[in-house]
Write an enzyme that holds these catalytic residues in place. Structure first.
Site, mmCIF file in Angstrom:
data_model
loop_
_atom_site.group_PDB
_atom_site.id
_atom_site.type_symbol
_atom_site.label_atom_id
_atom_site.label_comp_id
_atom_site.label_asym_id
_atom_site.label_seq_id
_atom_site.Cartn_x
_atom_site.Cartn_y
_atom_site.Cartn_z
ATOM 1 N N ARG A 48 1.169 -1.265 -0.193
ATOM 2 C CA ARG A 48 0.007 -0.011 0.034
ATOM 3 C C ARG A 48 0.705 1.335 0.305
ATOM 4 N NH1 ARG A 48 -1.680 2.603 4.754
ATOM 5 N NH2 ARG A 48 -1.880 0.811 5.574
ATOM 6 N N TYR A 81 -16.843 14.361 -17.225
ATOM 7 C CA TYR A 81 -17.020 13.146 -17.243
ATOM 8 C C TYR A 81 -18.419 12.695 -16.362
ATOM 9 C CZ TYR A 81 -15.969 7.651 -15.816
ATOM 10 O OH TYR A 81 -15.776 6.834 -15.608
#
Ligand SMILES: *Cc1c(COP(=O)(O)O)cnc(C)c1O
Length: 380
Positions: A55, A108
């Site tokens: 991560r 978008y």
């Protein structure tokens, strides 16, 4: 070894992987990295070792961030779990609670939802403005405005943003600028080189290119990317190593795919402009000397039966996304722009007969034939 069955099955037979010279970057499908002793562990914290926990950082995701940064001419990039999470960490790198953002009103749909519905809960205010009217953008700038946000090519009507104007306004008013370059790709357009601070990509589209991965990349100045990377680590919007690897594999053929995509799109736009079943063809003319992208939108309202048109597409698939190697079509009215109020749909030109075509890399003649046949069979 003298170990019992369960121990042997867990530890397997490890080889020294340092002596294996794979031609391509291997997939580091691991959640964490091992250390030989405490001094070695300390090496991560003093910068002598790169990886601790996936991560926090992984060779495959770093390769993707770095690759897109190079193509955009930017110093640094970070890969994320999706295009939207790349946008989120980009925004959070420059804006916090109490700040204000100006975004183009034709962005978008997913980005609109993120900015309009989620950022508000983070205390970040967003104004959606018509970027074709530069004075409108400037009129909306307030004391707490931090960022102006737009897209290099918008969708589905393919407006080409004036990046020079965005840069000029940002510089004059001391704001950050961010551009979504997904539709153009760095093959056609490099906003960072024009002076934009942050450039974002849905790698799900042309960078990946094969419709098999969801990923995002943010590139820009080192200081801003470091901040955005901190958000990725702390919020947990990191990309999986395998998905990063797939996106990197896609990027290797970006140029050859785009060359064909763009050539086919131009040929299709030219053919459909001559077709009497088509009212309007949306295809830009000023993106780049290398071409104008691979999305062609057409309006067949009043000339063709839209249901019949979608039923007559033979091998062309109906898919509510874009940018795969296969030609596909989407219907903005009931998918990407479904949530918009009727007035906004009308204002933006999202009509009942609007079809967005993502032009693939097949033979141009076959693509043109497929659409001419569908128009012929559905003409009123
Ligand atoms: C698809 C897309 C996004 C969102 O990307 P995801 O990978 O689906 O999160 C953002 N901007 C544009 C222009 C897109 O086409």
């Amino acid at each position: 070894m003298g170990q019992k069955f369960d121990t042997k099955s867990v530890h397997l037979a490890l080889k020294d992987t340092n002596s294996i010279d794979s031609k391509v970057t291997p997939i580091y499908q691991t959640s964490a990295f091992k250390f030989s002793d405490l001094e070695d562990l300390e090496n991560f914290y003093n910068g002598k070792k790169d990886y601790l926990y996936s991560r926090v950082g992984n060779p495959n995701t770093d390769e993707l961030g770095g690759a897109v940064a190079q193509l955009e001419g930017a110093p640094k990039g970070v890969a994320t779990s999706s295009g939207l999470s790349a946008i989120l960490v980009g925004v959070l790198a420059v804006a916090k609670a109490g700040d204000h953002i100006i975004a183009s009103n034709d962005i978008y749909g997913g980005t609109y939802q993120l900015l309009a519905n989620e950022l508000v809960d983070f205390g970040i205010e967003v104004s959606f403005v018509d970027f074709e009217k530069v004075s409108e953008v400037e009129n909306h700038i307030k004391e707490n405005t931090k960022l102006i946000y737009s897209e290099s090519i918008t969708n589905p009507l393919l407006r080409v943003e004036s990046l020079d104007e965005v840069v000029r306004i940002a510089k004059e008013h001391n704001l950050y600028s961010m551009i979504d370059n997904t539709f153009a790709t760095p093959y056609l357009c490099q906003p960072y080189s024009s002076g934009i601070d942050l450039v974002v990509h849905s790698a799900t589209k042309y960078l990946g290119g094969h419709s098999d991965v969801t990923a995002g990349v943010l590139v820009g100045k080192e200081e801003l990317i470091n901040k955005a990377k901190g958000k990725v680590v702390n919020i947990g919007t990191n990309l999986s190593p395998f998905d990063a690897w797939l996106a990197c594999r896609g990027i290797k053929t970006l140029s050859v795919r785009m060359e064909r995509h763009v050539r086919n799109a131009q040929a299709l736009a030219d053919a459909l402009r001559k077709n009497t079943g088509v009212d309007k063809v949306y295809y830009p003319t000023s993106v780049s000397t290398k071409g104008n992208g691979a999305i062609v939108s057409i309006d067949i309202t009043g000339l063709c039966n839209i249901e019949k048109f979608f039923k007559s597409l033979s091998w062309v698939k109906i898919v509510p996304t874009l940018a795969g190697v296969e030609t596909s079509v989407s219907y903005p009215l009931t998918t990407s722009h479904r949530a918009l109020p009727k007035e906004s749909q009308i204002e933006l030109g999202i009509t009942e007969g609007l079809v967005r075509i993502s032009v693939g890399i097949e033979d141009a003649e076959d693509i043109i034939n497929a659409f001419e046949k569908a128009i012929h069979e559905s003409i009123l």
